[in-house]
Design a protein around this motif. Sequence first.
Motif, PDB file in Angstrom:
ATOM      1  N   ALA A  94       0.833  -1.196   0.000  1.00 52.48           N
ATOM      2  CA  ALA A  94       0.000   0.000   0.000  1.00 52.48           C
ATOM      3  C   ALA A  94       0.869   1.247   0.000  1.00 52.48           C
ATOM      4  O   ALA A  94       1.916   1.285   0.632  1.00 52.48           O
ATOM      5  N   VAL A  95       0.456   2.258  -0.738  1.00 47.15           N
ATOM      6  CA  VAL A  95       1.180   3.521  -0.768  1.00 47.15           C
ATOM      7  C   VAL A  95       0.932   4.267   0.544  1.00 47.15           C
ATOM      8  O   VAL A  95      -0.209   4.412   0.984  1.00 47.15           O
ATOM      9  N   ASP A  96       1.991   4.741   1.167  1.00 47.56           N
ATOM     10  CA  ASP A  96       1.894   5.448   2.433  1.00 47.56           C
ATOM     11  C   ASP A  96       1.667   6.930   2.150  1.00 47.56           C
ATOM     12  O   ASP A  96       2.545   7.613   1.625  1.00 47.56           O
ATOM     13  N   ALA A  97       0.482   7.424   2.488  1.00 50.06           N
ATOM     14  CA  ALA A  97       0.165   8.829   2.227  1.00 50.06           C
ATOM     15  C   ALA A  97       1.085   9.762   2.987  1.00 50.06           C
ATOM     16  O   ALA A  97       1.300  10.903   2.579  1.00 50.06           O
ATOM     17  N   GLU A  98       1.651   9.302   4.104  1.00 48.28           N
ATOM     18  CA  GLU A  98       2.557  10.139   4.896  1.00 48.28           C
ATOM     19  C   GLU A  98       3.821  10.494   4.118  1.00 48.28           C
ATOM     20  O   GLU A  98       4.498  11.459   4.434  1.00 48.28           O
ATOM     21  N   ALA A 123      11.434  13.391  14.597  1.00 45.91           N
ATOM     22  CA  ALA A 123      11.215  14.141  13.352  1.00 45.91           C
ATOM     23  C   ALA A 123      10.113  15.174  13.527  1.00 45.91           C
ATOM     24  O   ALA A 123      10.227  16.326  13.072  1.00 45.91           O
ATOM     25  N   THR A 124       9.033  14.782  14.205  1.00 44.85           N
ATOM     26  CA  THR A 124       7.919  15.712  14.440  1.00 44.85           C
ATOM     27  C   THR A 124       8.365  16.893  15.279  1.00 44.85           C
ATOM     28  O   THR A 124       8.022  18.049  14.992  1.00 44.85           O
ATOM     29  N   ARG A 125       9.146  16.624  16.323  1.00 45.55           N
ATOM     30  CA  ARG A 125       9.617  17.709  17.180  1.00 45.55           C
ATOM     31  C   ARG A 125      10.546  18.644  16.414  1.00 45.55           C
ATOM     32  O   ARG A 125      10.467  19.872  16.549  1.00 45.55           O
ATOM     33  N   LEU A 126      11.429  18.089  15.588  1.00 48.38           N
ATOM     34  CA  LEU A 126      12.358  18.913  14.820  1.00 48.38           C
ATOM     35  C   LEU A 126      11.609  19.814  13.840  1.00 48.38           C
ATOM     36  O   LEU A 126      11.957  20.991  13.666  1.00 48.38           O
ATOM     37  N   ALA A 151       9.420  11.468   0.966  1.00 49.61           N
ATOM     38  CA  ALA A 151      10.293  10.681   1.835  1.00 49.61           C
ATOM     39  C   ALA A 151       9.508   9.652   2.616  1.00 49.61           C
ATOM     40  O   ALA A 151       8.414   9.941   3.113  1.00 49.61           O
ATOM     41  N   ALA A 152      10.059   8.458   2.714  1.00 47.71           N
ATOM     42  CA  ALA A 152       9.492   7.445   3.597  1.00 47.71           C
ATOM     43  C   ALA A 152       9.635   7.929   5.034  1.00 47.71           C
ATOM     44  O   ALA A 152      10.629   8.569   5.391  1.00 47.71           O
ATOM     45  N   VAL A 153       8.643   7.634   5.851  1.00 45.97           N
ATOM     46  CA  VAL A 153       8.644   8.144   7.220  1.00 45.97           C
ATOM     47  C   VAL A 153       8.917   7.016   8.205  1.00 45.97           C
ATOM     48  O   VAL A 153       8.632   5.852   7.924  1.00 45.97           O
ATOM     49  N   PRO A 154       9.480   7.345   9.363  1.00 45.15           N
ATOM     50  CA  PRO A 154       9.702   6.320  10.393  1.00 45.15           C
ATOM     51  C   PRO A 154       8.388   5.667  10.798  1.00 45.15           C
ATOM     52  O   PRO A 154       7.324   6.286  10.748  1.00 45.15           O
ATOM     53  N   SER A 155       8.468   4.397  11.224  1.00 45.97           N
ATOM     54  CA  SER A 155       7.239   3.633  11.465  1.00 45.97           C
ATOM     55  C   SER A 155       6.774   3.667  12.912  1.00 45.97           C
ATOM     56  O   SER A 155       5.736   3.099  13.232  1.00 45.97           O
ATOM     57  N   ASP A 159       0.406   7.114  15.391  1.00 48.67           N
ATOM     58  CA  ASP A 159      -0.685   8.019  15.728  1.00 48.67           C
ATOM     59  C   ASP A 159      -0.324   9.470  15.455  1.00 48.67           C
ATOM     60  O   ASP A 159      -1.190  10.345  15.447  1.00 48.67           O
ATOM     61  N   ILE A 160       0.959   9.754  15.251  1.00 49.84           N
ATOM     62  CA  ILE A 160       1.424  11.109  14.932  1.00 49.84           C
ATOM     63  C   ILE A 160       1.556  11.238  13.425  1.00 49.84           C
ATOM     64  O   ILE A 160       2.222  10.433  12.777  1.00 49.84           O
TER      65      ILE A 160
END
Length: 663
Positions: A94-98, A123-126, A151-155, A159-160
């Motif tokens: 599945a394509v990750d919308a994130e 990453a969110t805090r930065l 970019a692929a995002v950390p897994s 929930d964030i």
Amino acid sequence: MRLRSRLLMQSCFVTMMTGAGITLPMAFANAQAPVPLFLKQEAEQDANSQPDASRNLPENGTSQSPLSGGTFGSPQPQAFPADPNAVQAVALQAVDAEAVGTLGRERGGLGVDMWNGTSRITATRLITDLPATPVTHTARDLARRLLLSIAAVPSDHKDISLLETRAAKLINMGELDAAIELVRATPQSTRGSMLAQVEVSALMIAANLDEACAAINGYSTSFDELFWLKAAVICALHANDRPSASFSTDLIREMEGENDQTFFGLVAAIRNGSAASPDILNNLRPQDIALLEIAKQSIPTNQLETGNAAAILGMVNASATATDVRLEAARKAEKIGLIDATQLSTIYAAVSFDDTALTNALDGAPEGVQARQYAKLYQAAIKSDVPAARAEILAALYEAATINNDFAQASRLTADILADIPVNGDFSWFAINALKSAIAADNLERASGWLKIAKNSANPGNDIESRLILLYPVLALAGLEDTGTPIAEETGDHVTTNLPADAQTTPVRFGLGGAITLTPPSTTSAPMNAAQAKHRARMTEWQEMDAARGDQLQAKRDAELIFSLFDGFGIEVPVALWDALLTAPYLDDRQTVSTAVSHHLETAAMNLQRAKAVALALQAQQVAGAPNGDPKDLSDAIGALNHIGLTREARRLAVEILMTRGQ
């Protein structure tokens, strides 16, 4: 020891994964997200463009985390075949919308693996903490690229939403078009309320209420937060549908009372045909800017000093903004990167001046508003079709801009006009101005031409030579002068080191066993080549002229800044010049980033964690806006950007900082 040196000397210990593989913390190994199919080609390009670091991996294939002391992931399989013609079975995922973005690597993105080794919560805090108004245009461009990269995002912490965080930061920075593009690049079925609010907010700030209300109508049945009720009131008032506006306003009052004084005050002002009290017009939000547009009430001018990107852009876009206020708002907006020079030129070109004022632009009295004076000179330069007259007008514009610390902006504004002036000896009197302006506008090819004209025109009868000496640090950092900087070489044990210029520099070598050999500094300083000898002589001349300034403290700080920036690029600073700065007081009052930022900046760059390194470099470069900012932080930021392959951006950042300081 500078960050750049530490990164080079410790590179033999760096363990990393490159190419398509995404390295994630062991704690999340069982929940790793698949690489989206639409990122496959991007990942293959990254794999081909990255250096092979696999030879530095230990036998167990893991790397130590600088954050937790644990390990980052397990050995990663090769995601794609080395042979492009090979047959490989790939399971559909599945394509990750994130992972959505608008910038691939070929368009300036940081790469699909840019969050490699970084947790999602970090990453969110930065991203959340990125400066809303970076002190340099280069930093803003890097921040924009970071936020828009595919970019692929950390897994971890699924929930964030990193996508929502990115979109919200774009609005916070005033990147309206970019925010809209990012939201609209996301499949509509996956857009939550936050992304929808970002799109609507960007349209409100831009005073594009017709399109904003069309979007609101499209989203209104999907979400039930108060934001959408207030948006419905705005659209009803925009359509002059008073009954609907009253009904929705009463519903909001029942749900939350009248705590939102700004909203209720603006709605009442629109209903009554009166002006809202300035007391409630602080910390303006996109919805407030939209209501002010409907009320045909201008945004208070004190918002120019708040740094509120939405308010400043609102003043530029609002129909009720007075001409002179719009000019000053546009001047401020371009200076901090909220609009580009093309938009500023359009606003300046729209100002009405009579023909006499433009013809006598150099002789007439200056305008009372600085931005209006810029607009008059800009229009006069455009109107003139005589290159010599145009050069005289530009010289006057640059002089006025320099006094008001707007030289870089004036250079960006007039880049196209300057390009029409012939680069030849007939304009030798204008060569230094043109050289500086071309550098500030990042047109180094044209700058190189003007530098040749200036050098050929220097003689005892003019001041060109002395002005070139004062400009030398900028020329060196821009790559327009050969400083004789030695080329990095790779040793037999795969340790990349910068060769010392000569024995006056103390080299430090890390072997595979970690042994360190220190060579005592020598008293000799024979140059390795003619370029290095010329560089040393030029730097000595520069310091002598800089030291002759009246403000000795500022002269010392300028020297420290320049030497630190040189250090970030491995450009030699003669020992005698550093020695001259070794004077009391040794304890200085400096504004600096935290030790944690310095530590994580180093480790992120060392492990080629591009997104994290860029985010922290953006924090470090903010000290450039402080009168007593620590230059070591700037050196570390530049060293980190260099190490992750953003050398051009590092040079541009250093040059912009020096140009802003009036070098």
